[in-house]
Write a protein that holds these residues in place. Structure first.
Motif, PDB file in Angstrom:
ATOM      1  N   GLY A  90       0.815  -1.204   0.000  1.00  0.00           N
ATOM      2  CA  GLY A  90       0.000   0.000   0.000  1.00  0.00           C
ATOM      3  C   GLY A  90       0.853   1.260   0.000  1.00  0.00           C
ATOM      4  N   ALA A  91       1.935   1.265   0.799  1.00  0.00           N
ATOM      5  CA  ALA A  91       2.813   2.441   0.873  1.00  0.00           C
ATOM      6  C   ALA A  91       3.497   2.707  -0.464  1.00  0.00           C
ATOM      7  CB  ALA A  91       3.846   2.253   1.979  1.00  0.00           C
ATOM      8  N   ASP A  92       3.988   1.648  -1.118  1.00  0.00           N
ATOM      9  CA  ASP A  92       4.636   1.839  -2.423  1.00  0.00           C
ATOM     10  C   ASP A  92       3.640   2.334  -3.463  1.00  0.00           C
ATOM     11  OD1 ASP A  92       7.169   1.163  -1.505  1.00  0.00           O
ATOM     12  OD2 ASP A  92       7.082  -0.892  -2.265  1.00  0.00           O
ATOM     13  N   ALA A  93       2.431   1.789  -3.443  1.00  0.00           N
ATOM     14  CA  ALA A  93       1.407   2.233  -4.399  1.00  0.00           C
ATOM     15  C   ALA A  93       1.109   3.718  -4.200  1.00  0.00           C
ATOM     16  CB  ALA A  93       0.137   1.401  -4.240  1.00  0.00           C
ATOM     17  N   GLN A  94       0.983   4.154  -2.953  1.00  0.00           N
ATOM     18  CA  GLN A  94       0.730   5.574  -2.683  1.00  0.00           C
ATOM     19  C   GLN A  94       1.893   6.434  -3.144  1.00  0.00           C
ATOM     20  OE1 GLN A  94      -0.216   5.446   1.520  1.00  0.00           O
ATOM     21  NE2 GLN A  94      -2.405   5.492   1.083  1.00  0.00           N
ATOM     22  N   HIS A  99      -4.046   5.350  -6.254  1.00  0.00           N
ATOM     23  CA  HIS A  99      -5.026   5.501  -5.183  1.00  0.00           C
ATOM     24  C   HIS A  99      -6.122   4.465  -5.379  1.00  0.00           C
ATOM     25  CE1 HIS A  99      -3.004   9.186  -4.070  1.00  0.00           C
ATOM     26  NE2 HIS A  99      -3.016   9.512  -5.353  1.00  0.00           N
ATOM     27  N   TRP A 100      -6.701   4.034  -4.296  1.00  0.00           N
ATOM     28  CA  TRP A 100      -7.779   3.060  -4.328  1.00  0.00           C
ATOM     29  C   TRP A 100      -8.701   3.335  -3.161  1.00  0.00           C
ATOM     30  CZ3 TRP A 100      -3.043   2.423  -2.397  1.00  0.00           C
ATOM     31  CH2 TRP A 100      -2.929   1.945  -1.099  1.00  0.00           C
ATOM     32  N   ASP A 101      -9.879   2.807  -3.270  1.00  0.00           N
ATOM     33  CA  ASP A 101     -10.873   2.914  -2.217  1.00  0.00           C
ATOM     34  C   ASP A 101     -10.972   1.539  -1.558  1.00  0.00           C
ATOM     35  OD1 ASP A 101     -13.806   2.582  -1.234  1.00  0.00           O
ATOM     36  OD2 ASP A 101     -13.528   4.747  -1.523  1.00  0.00           O
ATOM     37  N   PRO A 102     -11.072   1.485  -0.238  1.00  0.00           N
ATOM     38  CA  PRO A 102     -11.194   0.180   0.433  1.00  0.00           C
ATOM     39  C   PRO A 102     -12.328  -0.685  -0.120  1.00  0.00           C
ATOM     40  CG  PRO A 102     -10.799   1.889   2.059  1.00  0.00           C
ATOM     41  CD  PRO A 102     -11.010   2.589   0.736  1.00  0.00           C
ATOM     42  N   SER A 103     -13.361  -0.042  -0.691  1.00  0.00           N
ATOM     43  CA  SER A 103     -14.469  -0.816  -1.268  1.00  0.00           C
ATOM     44  C   SER A 103     -14.035  -1.586  -2.519  1.00  0.00           C
ATOM     45  CB  SER A 103     -15.644   0.108  -1.600  1.00  0.00           C
ATOM     46  OG  SER A 103     -15.296   0.994  -2.650  1.00  0.00           O
ATOM     47  N   PRO A 120      -6.651  -4.897  -8.200  1.00  0.00           N
ATOM     48  CA  PRO A 120      -5.939  -5.017  -9.473  1.00  0.00           C
ATOM     49  C   PRO A 120      -5.763  -3.638 -10.124  1.00  0.00           C
ATOM     50  CG  PRO A 120      -7.760  -6.570  -9.354  1.00  0.00           C
ATOM     51  CD  PRO A 120      -7.917  -5.602  -8.210  1.00  0.00           C
ATOM     52  N   VAL A 121      -4.571  -3.417 -10.695  1.00  0.00           N
ATOM     53  CA  VAL A 121      -4.266  -2.171 -11.398  1.00  0.00           C
ATOM     54  C   VAL A 121      -3.422  -2.496 -12.618  1.00  0.00           C
ATOM     55  CG1 VAL A 121      -4.374  -0.687  -9.345  1.00  0.00           C
ATOM     56  CG2 VAL A 121      -2.207  -1.726 -10.000  1.00  0.00           C
ATOM     57  N   ARG A 122      -3.299  -1.524 -13.502  1.00  0.00           N
ATOM     58  CA  ARG A 122      -2.409  -1.646 -14.656  1.00  0.00           C
ATOM     59  C   ARG A 122      -1.411  -0.502 -14.538  1.00  0.00           C
ATOM     60  NH1 ARG A 122      -2.130  -4.987 -18.548  1.00  0.00           N
ATOM     61  NH2 ARG A 122      -4.208  -5.794 -18.261  1.00  0.00           N
ATOM     62  N   LEU A 123      -0.118  -0.859 -14.548  1.00  0.00           N
ATOM     63  CA  LEU A 123       0.943   0.130 -14.425  1.00  0.00           C
ATOM     64  C   LEU A 123       1.299   0.666 -15.793  1.00  0.00           C
ATOM     65  CD1 LEU A 123       3.140  -1.818 -11.863  1.00  0.00           C
ATOM     66  CD2 LEU A 123       1.442  -0.041 -11.395  1.00  0.00           C
ATOM     67  N   GLU A 124       1.371   1.968 -15.902  1.00  0.00           N
ATOM     68  CA  GLU A 124       1.658   2.610 -17.182  1.00  0.00           C
ATOM     69  C   GLU A 124       3.012   2.184 -17.730  1.00  0.00           C
ATOM     70  OE1 GLU A 124       2.571   7.092 -18.664  1.00  0.00           O
ATOM     71  OE2 GLU A 124       0.873   6.825 -17.302  1.00  0.00           O
ATOM     72  N   HIS A 125       4.059   2.221 -16.875  1.00  0.00           N
ATOM     73  CA  HIS A 125       5.402   1.890 -17.348  1.00  0.00           C
ATOM     74  C   HIS A 125       6.244   1.323 -16.217  1.00  0.00           C
ATOM     75  CE1 HIS A 125       9.579   2.741 -18.811  1.00  0.00           C
ATOM     76  NE2 HIS A 125       9.051   2.172 -19.877  1.00  0.00           N
ATOM     77  N   VAL A 126       6.916   0.205 -16.493  1.00  0.00           N
ATOM     78  CA  VAL A 126       7.827  -0.432 -15.540  1.00  0.00           C
ATOM     79  C   VAL A 126       9.178  -0.552 -16.224  1.00  0.00           C
ATOM     80  CG1 VAL A 126       8.293  -2.507 -14.162  1.00  0.00           C
ATOM     81  CG2 VAL A 126       5.927  -1.757 -14.532  1.00  0.00           C
ATOM     82  N   GLU A 127      10.250  -0.177 -15.511  1.00  0.00           N
ATOM     83  CA  GLU A 127      11.592  -0.246 -16.089  1.00  0.00           C
ATOM     84  C   GLU A 127      12.587  -0.765 -15.051  1.00  0.00           C
ATOM     85  OE1 GLU A 127      14.834   2.769 -18.089  1.00  0.00           O
ATOM     86  OE2 GLU A 127      12.720   3.273 -18.149  1.00  0.00           O
ATOM     87  N   PRO A 142      -2.795  -3.640   0.216  1.00  0.00           N
ATOM     88  CA  PRO A 142      -2.598  -2.614   1.233  1.00  0.00           C
ATOM     89  C   PRO A 142      -2.129  -3.135   2.590  1.00  0.00           C
ATOM     90  CG  PRO A 142      -4.727  -2.342   0.165  1.00  0.00           C
ATOM     91  CD  PRO A 142      -4.162  -3.655  -0.279  1.00  0.00           C
ATOM     92  N   LYS A 143      -2.468  -4.371   2.946  1.00  0.00           N
ATOM     93  CA  LYS A 143      -2.100  -4.899   4.261  1.00  0.00           C
ATOM     94  C   LYS A 143      -1.470  -6.283   4.126  1.00  0.00           C
ATOM     95  CE  LYS A 143      -5.776  -2.524   6.707  1.00  0.00           C
ATOM     96  NZ  LYS A 143      -6.967  -2.663   7.532  1.00  0.00           N
TER      97      LYS A 143
END
Length: 173
Positions: A90-94, A99-103, A120-127, A142-143
Motif C-alpha cells: 500500500g505504501a509503495d502504491a501511494q 489511489h484506491w478505495d477500500p471498497s 488489481p491495477v495496470r501500471l503505465e510503465h515499468v523499467e 494494502p495490508k
C-alpha cells in the motif's frame, strides 16, 4: 467471483502461482560483477547493468532485490519468479501515485494467514535496467505485504532470467 489465485512466496508471505512459468536455462553471466549490497532489507539492491543484462547479488536473507522505476518512481522490489504479477505494498502504491478505495478490495489469493485482499491495477510503465514495459498488470495489497514483489507480469517480458550461485541475471544470454 473468479477463482482465487494460489499464493506461494514464502519469504514475503504471498505470491502468485504461474502455471506456465518459463525461466530460461542457467547461463553464464558476462564478466561484470554486481556491486556488493549490505543485505539489509531497507537498502538499495546490488545491481549492475551490462549491455542488455542486469546482474543482482543474493542478499544475506537469501533473496534478490532490485529497484525498478514504476511510472517514473523508484520502487524497491523482491524479485519473485513464482509470482504471476507485480504486487505493490500500500505504501509503495501511494508513493507511485496510485489511489484506491477500500471498497475496491477483493480476494486475490490465499496466504498463510488467510485470504489476501488487493486491488488489481495496470501500471503505465515499468523499467528495470535495460528493460521496460508498458501496461503491466499488478495488484495493490494494502495490508500484510512487507515488500513489493516483482513478478511474471514484468519478468516474462525479459528474454531470460537465470540464477547461478549467488547471482541472478536478467536478460543477456
Amino acid at each position: 467471483m473468479g477463482p482465487l489465485i494460489l499464493l506461494i512466496a514464502a519469504a514475503a508471505g504471498i505470491g502468485w502461482f504461474a502455471p506456465d512459468l518459463t525461466v530460461s536455462p542457467q547461463t553464464a553471466p558476462k564478466p561484470a560483477e554486481a556491486a556488493p549490497g549490505s543485505g539489509q532489507a531497507g537498502t538499495r539492491a546490488a545491481a549492475a547493468a551490462v549491455a542488455d543484462e542486469t546482474v543482482l547479488s543474493r542478499q544475506s536473507d537469501g533473496h534478490f532485490y532490485a529497484r525498478a522505476d514504476i511510472n517514473a518512481h523508484s520502487t524497491r522490489f523482491l524479485i519473485d519468479t513464482g509470482a504471476s504479477m507485480i504486487a505493490l505494498t500500500g505504501a509503495d502504491a501511494q508513493a507511485i501515485g496510485l489511489h484506491w478505495d477500500p471498497s475496491e478490495l477483493r480476494p486475490v489469493g490465499q496466504g498463510a494467514s488467510g485470504i489476501v485482499y488487493g486491488v488489481p491495477v495496470r501500471l503505465e510503465h515499468v523499467e528495470l535496467g535495460a528493460y521496460g514495459a508498458r501496461g503491466v498488470s499488478a495488484v495493490i495489497v494494502p495490508k500484510g505485504l512487507g515488500v513489493s514483489l516483482l513478478g511474471q507480469s514484468f519478468l516474462a517480458r525479459i528474454p531470460s532470467v537465470s540464477i547461478a550461485g549467488d547471482r541472478m541475471t536478467l536478460g543477456g544470454g
